[in-house]
Scaffold this motif. Structure first.
Motif, PDB file in Angstrom:
ATOM      1  N   GLU A   1       0.819  -1.215   0.000  1.00 46.07           N
ATOM      2  CA  GLU A   1       0.000   0.000   0.000  1.00 46.07           C
ATOM      3  C   GLU A   1       0.852   1.265   0.000  1.00 46.07           C
ATOM      4  O   GLU A   1       0.583   2.209   0.754  1.00 46.07           O
ATOM      5  CB  GLU A   1      -0.947  -0.014   1.203  1.00 46.07           C
TER       6      GLU A   1
ATOM      7  N   SER B   1      -2.257   4.938  -2.561  1.00 43.01           N
ATOM      8  CA  SER B   1      -3.681   4.705  -2.328  1.00 43.01           C
ATOM      9  C   SER B   1      -4.364   4.373  -3.649  1.00 43.01           C
ATOM     10  O   SER B   1      -3.809   4.583  -4.743  1.00 43.01           O
ATOM     11  CB  SER B   1      -4.320   5.957  -1.735  1.00 43.01           C
TER      12      SER B   1
ATOM     13  N   GLU C   1      -4.575   7.462  -5.787  1.00 41.37           N
ATOM     14  CA  GLU C   1      -3.301   7.794  -6.428  1.00 41.37           C
ATOM     15  C   GLU C   1      -3.025   6.867  -7.606  1.00 41.37           C
ATOM     16  O   GLU C   1      -2.544   7.314  -8.666  1.00 41.37           O
ATOM     17  CB  GLU C   1      -2.166   7.696  -5.410  1.00 41.37           C
TER      18      GLU C   1
ATOM     19  N   GLY D   1      -0.665  -0.391  -6.382  1.00 40.52           N
ATOM     20  CA  GLY D   1      -0.342   0.451  -5.231  1.00 40.52           C
ATOM     21  C   GLY D   1       0.738  -0.123  -4.350  1.00 40.52           C
ATOM     22  O   GLY D   1       1.348   0.596  -3.561  1.00 40.52           O
TER      23      GLY D   1
END
Length: 299
Positions: free
Chosen positions: A54, A57, A60, A239
């Motif tokens: 992660e 996000s 993103e 991510g």
């Protein structure tokens, strides 16, 4: 004036029998504070890689994925040397030096969430040695043969020591079936020379073909290293990211699935490990492949 030749601690591109050597340099270069825990640093030092869950996000990922698509369809960029096409099609394989063509990616590559890790591991200020986005399109993304990045950066770029590492940030899910990164854990502690002279402008071949003619260990050494260390696939959601030592043996299979395996790829190098003349090539590779401007990553 007498010019002192630089010592070559990692001779490669040789004629004759390649003899692996134990790496004389560390993997974690000091005890600088930073975001990685002692346990994470120990795993990275031992295996040569570390998965970062992660890192981005979902929001993103969506933004960066759209930027990746924009770069891949920009006609002016596509006509430049920064773009590499797939070996058997006109699909984009990679776009290099993305911090020069995308403010969005430049901000990410120079952000503290990445550069603070780099400073901690390399125990110095850092700069971006190379950056790119890889597309690995469905139904045709070609494989990347087994190699150590440092072997290339040392021989063709003049990087003295493996005081560098890469971060690959997934913008699409890494499945077992869409050509994810494969690594041989622990192989970063041995340097395996490769055989053969580096041809003129070799990057024009090596960046596009599936099995470059120079720069990969021979099958005998690859078999021995795989038998001793095993092979692991790096899978995970968009991510997530993986950071790996510059000398770690890695590669990836081709993508026969319908699902792209796209990522952002950044190399951080220590400012105390900047490039000189190539150790085993006629001339340095172009700037978009090996940065010689040396600004700090956070500049």
């Amino acid at each position: 004036m007498t010019v002192t030749a630089r010592p070559d601690l990692y001779p490669t591109r040789i004629i004759g029998e390649p003899v692996p050597q134990q790496r004389p340099d560390p993997t974690v270069w000091g005890s600088a504070p930073g975001p990685l825990s002692e346990e994470q640093l120990a795993r990275y030092e031992s295996g040569g890689y570390l998965v970062l869950d992660e890192l981005l996000s979902g929001e993103e990922v969506a933004v960066y994925l759209e930027e990746l698509r924009r770069l891949g369809t920009d006609p002016a960029l596509r006509a430049s040397r920064r773009v590499i096409l797939e070996p058997d099609s006109d699909q984009v394989r990679s776009v290099f030096e993305v911090e020069k063509v995308s403010d969005l990616f430049a901000t990410l590559l120079r952000s503290p969430r990445l550069t603070d890790i780099a400073r901690q591991v390399l125990d110095s200020d850092v700069y971006i040695h190379q950056s790119r986005v890889n597309y690995k399109p469905g139904f045709g993304g070609a494989p990347f043969h087994w190699h150590s990045d440092f072997e290339t950066w040392h021989s063709e770029d003049g990087m003295p020591r493996p005081r560098a590492f890469s971060v690959s940030i997934a913008l699409t899910e890494n499945h077992p079936f869409n050509g994810p990164l494969m690594v041989m854990p622990g192989t970063h502690k041995s340097f395996i020379p490769t055989v053969g002279e580096t041809p003129e402008d070799y990057h024009e071949e090596s960046l596009r073909v599936a099995s470059p003619s120079v720069g990969s260990p021979d099958q005998r050494h690859l078999t021995r290293m795989a038998t001793e260390h095993g092979i692991e696939q790096i899978t995970g959601p968009a991510g997530s990211a993986v950071m790996f030592d510059s000398n770690l043996l890695h590669g990836s299979n081709g993508n026969l699935s319908p699902f792209a395996r796209s990522n952002i790829f950044i190399v951080y190098n220590s400012v105390e490990n900047t490039l000189g003349s190539p150790f085993s090539a006629p001339k340095p590779r172009p700037q978009h492949l090996s940065n010689r401007e040396f600004p700090t990553a956070s500049a």
